[in-house]
Scaffold this motif. Structure first.
Motif, PDB file in Angstrom:
ATOM      1  N   UNK A  38       9.027  38.686   6.078  1.00  0.00           N
ATOM      2  CA  UNK A  38       9.991  37.950   6.491  1.00  0.00           C
ATOM      3  C   UNK A  38       8.341  37.878   8.008  1.00  0.00           C
ATOM      4  N   UNK A  39       7.668  36.306   7.596  1.00  0.00           N
ATOM      5  CA  UNK A  39       6.466  36.623   8.388  1.00  0.00           C
ATOM      6  C   UNK A  39       7.295  36.033   9.621  1.00  0.00           C
ATOM      7  N   UNK A  47       8.594  44.106   7.980  1.00  0.00           N
ATOM      8  CA  UNK A  47       8.200  44.731   6.529  1.00  0.00           C
ATOM      9  C   UNK A  47       9.481  45.833   6.699  1.00  0.00           C
ATOM     10  N   UNK A  48       9.929  46.262   5.677  1.00  0.00           N
ATOM     11  CA  UNK A  48      11.258  46.950   5.178  1.00  0.00           C
ATOM     12  C   UNK A  48      10.312  48.052   5.038  1.00  0.00           C
ATOM     13  N   UNK A  49      10.988  48.749   6.013  1.00  0.00           N
ATOM     14  CA  UNK A  49      10.168  50.527   5.322  1.00  0.00           C
ATOM     15  C   UNK A  49      10.777  51.446   6.219  1.00  0.00           C
ATOM     16  N   UNK A  51      11.298  54.016   7.630  1.00  0.00           N
ATOM     17  CA  UNK A  51      12.442  53.878   9.042  1.00  0.00           C
ATOM     18  C   UNK A  51      13.612  52.268   9.213  1.00  0.00           C
ATOM     19  N   UNK A  52      13.445  52.267   8.125  1.00  0.00           N
ATOM     20  CA  UNK A  52      13.643  50.866   8.783  1.00  0.00           C
ATOM     21  C   UNK A  52      13.080  49.530   9.084  1.00  0.00           C
ATOM     22  N   UNK A  53      13.201  48.032   9.210  1.00  0.00           N
ATOM     23  CA  UNK A  53      12.856  46.778   9.453  1.00  0.00           C
ATOM     24  C   UNK A  53      11.261  47.062  10.330  1.00  0.00           C
ATOM     25  N   UNK A  54      10.723  47.227  10.323  1.00  0.00           N
ATOM     26  CA  UNK A  54       9.217  47.554  11.871  1.00  0.00           C
ATOM     27  C   UNK A  54       8.403  46.411  11.351  1.00  0.00           C
ATOM     28  N   UNK A  55       7.946  45.750  12.458  1.00  0.00           N
ATOM     29  CA  UNK A  55       7.011  44.848  13.153  1.00  0.00           C
ATOM     30  C   UNK A  55       5.744  45.323  12.808  1.00  0.00           C
ATOM     31  N   UNK A  56       4.999  44.527  11.617  1.00  0.00           N
ATOM     32  CA  UNK A  56       3.371  44.824  11.526  1.00  0.00           C
ATOM     33  C   UNK A  56       2.470  43.458  11.467  1.00  0.00           C
ATOM     34  N   UNK A  57       1.659  43.966  11.061  1.00  0.00           N
ATOM     35  CA  UNK A  57       0.679  42.708  11.616  1.00  0.00           C
ATOM     36  C   UNK A  57      -0.421  42.804  10.278  1.00  0.00           C
ATOM     37  N   UNK A  58       0.187  41.324   9.409  1.00  0.00           N
ATOM     38  CA  UNK A  58      -0.698  40.311   8.499  1.00  0.00           C
ATOM     39  C   UNK A  58      -1.719  40.214   8.466  1.00  0.00           C
ATOM     40  N   UNK A  64       2.702  37.139   2.697  1.00  0.00           N
ATOM     41  CA  UNK A  64       3.956  36.719   2.209  1.00  0.00           C
ATOM     42  C   UNK A  64       5.234  36.962   2.264  1.00  0.00           C
ATOM     43  N   UNK A  65       6.163  36.972   2.680  1.00  0.00           N
ATOM     44  CA  UNK A  65       7.762  38.001   2.047  1.00  0.00           C
ATOM     45  C   UNK A  65       7.703  37.756   0.602  1.00  0.00           C
ATOM     46  N   UNK A  66       8.034  38.997   0.471  1.00  0.00           N
ATOM     47  CA  UNK A  66       8.425  39.274  -1.050  1.00  0.00           C
ATOM     48  C   UNK A  66       7.206  40.824  -1.587  1.00  0.00           C
TER      49      UNK A  66
END
Length: 84
Positions: A38-39, A47-49, A51-58, A64-66
């Motif tokens: 999700x944005x 993002x799905x990593x 290690x689990x969901x992590x916040x990243x910069x885009x 976009x999602x997906x």
């Protein structure tokens, strides 16, 4: 992972997080492909990593999602695959 020199002849002392056998998006010296879930605000995404969901910069890509993006140091640097 950060490191600082130890006394001459002594091993390097490591500080900061240890990732062990897995590569993490935060401290890896290589880019990792992850899927955007999700944005969020201000050019960020979740993002799905491994290690689990992590916040990243885009901020540098139009993802976009997906979409699958290549991430280095929590920064998406390229789009690998656009969601159809």
């Amino acid at each position: 992972m950060n490191s600082r020199p130890a006394a001459l002849g002594q091993p390097t002392i490591r500080t900061g997080p240890e990732c062990h056998d897995q590569v993490c998006v935060t401290c890896a010296d290589q880019a990792v492909a992850v899927r955007v879930l999700e944005l969020t605000a201000d050019g960020l995404a979740v993002a799905d990593t491994d290690a689990g969901p992590e916040e990243i910069s885009v901020a540098l890509v139009e993802a976009g999602p997906g979409d699958v993006v290549l991430v280095h140091a929590k920064e998406a640097i390229a789009i690998v695959e656009k969601k159809s």
